[in-house]
Design a protein around this motif. Structure first.
Motif, PDB file in Angstrom:
ATOM      1  N   PRO A  51       0.879  -1.111  -0.329  1.00  0.00           N
ATOM      2  CA  PRO A  51      -0.204  -0.311  -0.299  1.00  0.00           C
ATOM      3  C   PRO A  51       0.926   1.156   0.104  1.00  0.00           C
ATOM      4  N   PRO A  54       2.294   1.770  -4.111  1.00  0.00           N
ATOM      5  CA  PRO A  54       1.364   0.742  -5.269  1.00  0.00           C
ATOM      6  C   PRO A  54       2.424  -0.090  -6.533  1.00  0.00           C
ATOM      7  N   PHE A  82      -4.486   1.707   1.004  1.00  0.00           N
ATOM      8  CA  PHE A  82      -3.845   2.619  -0.162  1.00  0.00           C
ATOM      9  C   PHE A  82      -4.387   3.577  -0.216  1.00  0.00           C
ATOM     10  N   GLY A 109      -3.399   1.537  -7.149  1.00  0.00           N
ATOM     11  CA  GLY A 109      -4.212   0.778  -6.937  1.00  0.00           C
ATOM     12  C   GLY A 109      -4.450   0.259  -7.336  1.00  0.00           C
TER      13      GLY A 109
END
Length: 269
Positions: A51, A54, A82, A109
């Motif tokens: 996260p 990404p 995220f 993400g």
């Protein structure tokens, strides 16, 4: 996460998704509810993701081809870290980056923009092929709807994946039996899917796509061929009056329905 914890997280995501759609006054809640168990297993158990980074090159890739169910993806991404969970309240609001379809240029993400159906799987085939060409170790997952499998572009991609022996590709078909406006059986019935995919040289698993104990091993399975998971799910899963109702493909609950749905999902927590 283990199965019981994944089930608990999926229920939390369902509740937040319901709230977001209700507050926004729009969304595709039926198909979101059918897909959330799979999204939860992917993001909290299966995917190798970061996260805080990404776009890290060695990450696994997930493409939500049925992009109209973006709200479920946003809630999952937020819970996974995220984006901020508070941002979900901006879904579909002016100037929000949480649009009705996911945008990779705005939302960390999100791997690629989706919305026009029949595009996500061809992109995933390209991503998986790129992994093969570069010797990368990532795995590519893509989720389509079953109505979306009527698109010819998907079958061209399926044929190409077999030709290139993309054993680093997993296709998940959210087989909830309904699409916008009608049942799959009354539109262009592509079911049964398994023999068709097998005829193209794919390995195929069939599971209950709302049963976490079946979802996890199917997603973690590795094959010597491209792998398709036909996930038999329920439209509107988890909310009694929505389940298996075609009108909940694109519909927003009224106040009484919202309160009933909240009560049902909260009870399960």
């Amino acid at each position: 996460m283990q199965v019981k914890e994944l089930e608990r997280v999926a229920r939390q995501i369902r509740l937040r998704d319901l709230q977001a759609v209700y507050d926004a006054g729009a969304g595709h809640i039926g198909g979101e509810m059918s897909a959330i168990d799979i999204l939860t297993a992917l993001y909290f158990r299966v995917l190798k993701i970061y996260p805080s980074e990404p776009r890290r090159p060695d990450r696994d890739r997930f493409i939500l081809s049925k992009g109209h169910t973006a709200c479920a993806l946003y809630v999952t991404l937020a819970k996974r870290g995220f984006i901020a969970e508070e941002e979900i309240s901006t879904f579909l609001q002016p100037h929000s980056r949480l649009n009705g379809h996911p945008n990779c240029n705005k939302v960390p993400g999100v791997e690629t923009n989706t919305g026009p159906l029949g595009h996500g799987l061809p992109v995933a085939v390209g991503v998986a092929k790129a992994g093969k060409l570069t010797g990368a170790g990532y795995h590519t997952y893509v989720m389509t709807g079953d109505g979306e499998m009527q698109e010819g572009s998907n079958w061209e991609a399926i044929m190409a994946a077999s030709q290139f022996n993309l054993d680093n590709l997993t296709l998940i078909v959210d087989h909830n039996r309904f699409q916008q406006g009608a049942a799959l059986a009354d539109t262009n019935n592509v079911a049964p899917l398994r023999p068709k995919l097998e005829a193209f040289g794919w390995e195929v698993s069939e599971i209950n796509g709302n049963e976490m104990a079946q979802i996890v091993p199917a997603l973690e399975h590795r094959s010597t061929r491209p792998h398709c998971i036909v996930a038999h799910t329920n439209k509107g899963h988890g909310i009694s009056f929505m389940q298996d109702r075609v009108d909940w493909h694109h519909k927003v609950p009224n106040k009484e329905q919202y309160e009933q749905a909240v009560a049902e999902l909260s009870e399960a927590l």
